[in-house]
Design an enzyme around this catalytic site. Structure first.
Site, PDB file in Angstrom:
ATOM      1  CE  LYS A 151      31.429 -15.620  38.554  1.00  0.00           C
ATOM      2  NZ  LYS A 151      32.085 -14.290  38.672  1.00  0.00           N
TER       3      LYS A 151
HETATM    4  C1  PLP Z   1      32.144 -13.391  37.561  1.00  0.00           C
HETATM    5  C2  PLP Z   1      32.392 -11.949  37.870  1.00  0.00           C
HETATM    6  C3  PLP Z   1      32.167 -10.923  36.914  1.00  0.00           C
HETATM    7  C4  PLP Z   1      31.766 -11.212  35.494  1.00  0.00           C
HETATM    8  O1  PLP Z   1      30.427 -11.649  35.409  1.00  0.00           O
HETATM    9  P1  PLP Z   1      29.892 -12.317  34.060  1.00  0.00           P
HETATM   10  O2  PLP Z   1      28.497 -12.715  34.373  1.00  0.00           O
HETATM   11  O3  PLP Z   1      30.785 -13.493  33.817  1.00  0.00           O
HETATM   12  O4  PLP Z   1      29.989 -11.302  32.989  1.00  0.00           O
HETATM   13  C5  PLP Z   1      32.358  -9.607  37.298  1.00  0.00           C
HETATM   14  N1  PLP Z   1      32.779  -9.291  38.540  1.00  0.00           N
HETATM   15  C6  PLP Z   1      33.011 -10.246  39.475  1.00  0.00           C
HETATM   16  C7  PLP Z   1      33.498  -9.833  40.804  1.00  0.00           C
HETATM   17  C8  PLP Z   1      32.814 -11.601  39.186  1.00  0.00           C
HETATM   18  O5  PLP Z   1      33.066 -12.532  40.116  1.00  0.00           O
END
Ligand code: PLP
Length: 429
Positions: free
Chosen positions: A107
């Site tokens: 993220k």
């Molecule tokens: C947010 C997140 C996901 C999921 O990602 P999306 O784009 O919402 O499908 C997977 N793994 C981790 C560690 C995350 O923080």
């Protein structure tokens, strides 16, 4: 470059409005009006370009002049100042490590790019942009870190006192500078309610340039396209990307990259038992429902917010989606077993989200044994010390310095009653 809302396709807004508003008033999602494919000149030289040059070519082709060249180059270089290596386990299995950013999760790509774009959009305004976030844990840390030291912005985070982990609290309260943490004497729902009330108070919202760093903001998907280009260009044939998914933003970013011409053999969506999308792919029935808690908790999503965007990109055609996207789901016991198997077989420590991805790569390879799969490792295993310790032993993973050092920083927060007016009064003062 204009964007439409999926609920009212004939109303178009410009890039700035789509970014600063985050969510259209009609509760749809913003989508680019057109996705322009990269030209022949790009594909002739993409494998030999620097990452920075390649990233600029991709983003500027998508944004079509919405941000001038030099500003866009600075935003990209400043936001994406950490690597995303593709690590080989064997010929069939590779891991794309997306955890080298400041908060150890993928993220960071989206949040850091969005922070700099928002600062650029409001550069001529006298008042700073105020980003209001309610958090129950990780989101607040990624947003705070992304905006830290970004000029012309400040972040106000509301978190429920005593209800986030020690290290998570430090990620919110130890940064200082333009980051303020409000420690609310209440629940996460109280925090969310307070943030909503502040947005609804038009005078406060206007006066303080309030914006939200909502995860469905379209700008967060733009930098997430880039690591697919970066990884795919290291292979002679189009790879299979295996994507541990929750809200499906990561997978949607790859679909946009493919619409720009990136060749990918298949997308494999990997989920935990919150398997709404694999179920849709198998049955053509979409049945969103409340999520259930699992070890891979960032994927505990029962109504994936980007599903509408996926449908849109396939013209609402189930058959077309299944030709490009396959889905597999796994439970917590399988996830634990996979963490141990990857460690034993390859000496590689994978986190619970990546382990779900590994299982999906195995499921795909059963029917396509010669394919090259690239599993997205979305978080650093050190973020899940309990599960990793239980399966692999306490010494299997070291906490990286950039996270460990926070433990010794002082916590600075402002206590606040769980009342909407308390937040509004504080913002006014
Ligand atoms: C947010 C997140 C996901 C999921 O990602 P999306 O784009 O919402 O499908 C997977 N793994 C981790 C560690 C995350 O923080």
């Amino acid at each position: 470059m204009r964007f439409y809302s999926t609920n009212t396709p004939d109303t178009l807004v410009d890039f700035g409005e789509a970014v600063l508003r985050s969510l259209p008033a009609d509760n749809g999602l913003y989508m680019p009006e057109t996705i322009i494919p990269l030209d022949d000149a790009f594909w002739k030289s993409w494998k030999s370009m620097s990452f920075s040059d390649m990233a600029y070519e991709v983003v500027s082709t998508l944004l079509q002049g919405a941000i001038p060249t030099e500003d866009l180059r600075n935003i990209i270089d400043d936001a994406l100042n950490f690597p995303a290596p593709t690590v080989r386990l064997d010929d069939q299995h590779h891991v794309l490590e997306l955890f080298h950013g400041p908060t150890l999760a993928f993220k960071d790509f989206g949040a850091r790019f969005m922070a700099r774009v928002m600062a650029w959009l409001t550069r001529n305004s006298d008042d700073p942009l105020t980003v209001l976030v309610a958090t129950s844990g990780d989101t607040g840390g990624a947003v705070a870190s992304a905006f830290h030291h970004v000029e012309g912005t400040r972040v106000v985070i509301l978190y429920p006192s005593g209800k986030v982990s020690g290290l998570q609290e430090k990620q919110l309260t130890a940064l200082g500078g333009n980051i303020t943490a409000l420690e609310v004497d209440g629940s996460f729902d109280d925090c969310q309610h307070m943030v909503k009330s502040a947005f609804l108070d038009q005078e406060t919202a206007r006066k303080h340039n309030l914006t939200s760093a909502n995860s469905i903001n379209i700008t967060r998907l733009i930098p997430q396209m880039l690591y697919y280009f970066e990884s795919a260009r290291q292979f002679d044939t189009p790879p299979v990307f295996v994507i541990p998914s929750g809200n499906f933003g990561n997978l949607t970013a790859c679909l946009i990259a493919m619409n720009m011409g990136l060749q990918v053999k298949q997308l494999v969506a990997a989920t935990n038992v919150n398997d709404v999308v694999p179920e849709y792919l198998a049955s053509a029935t979409y049945n969103p429902r409340p999520s259930v808690p699992t070890l891979s908790n960032a994927m505990d999503v029962g109504a994936p917010s980007n599903f509408t965007r996926m449908l849109e990109l396939f013209g609402n055609d189930w058959g077309a989606m299944t030709e490009t996207v396959s889905g597999f789901a796994f439970d917590d016991q399988e996830t634990r077993d996979a963490m141990r198997q990857v460690h034993e077989q390859y000496g590689y420590t994978i986190d619970p989200h990546g382990a779900v991805g590994y299982l999906a790569s195995e499921a795909w390879l059963t029917a396509h044994p010669e394919d090259t799969t690239i599993i997205l490792e979305t978080a650093h295993p050190a973020k899940f010390p309990e599960t990793v310790g239980e399966e692999l032993g306490a010494n299997a993973v070291e906490i990286p310095e950039r996270l460990a050092c926070l433990a010794n920083e002082p916590k600075v927060s402002i206590p606040m009653a769980a009342k909407p007016q308390a937040l509004i009064d504080w913002l006014q003062a």
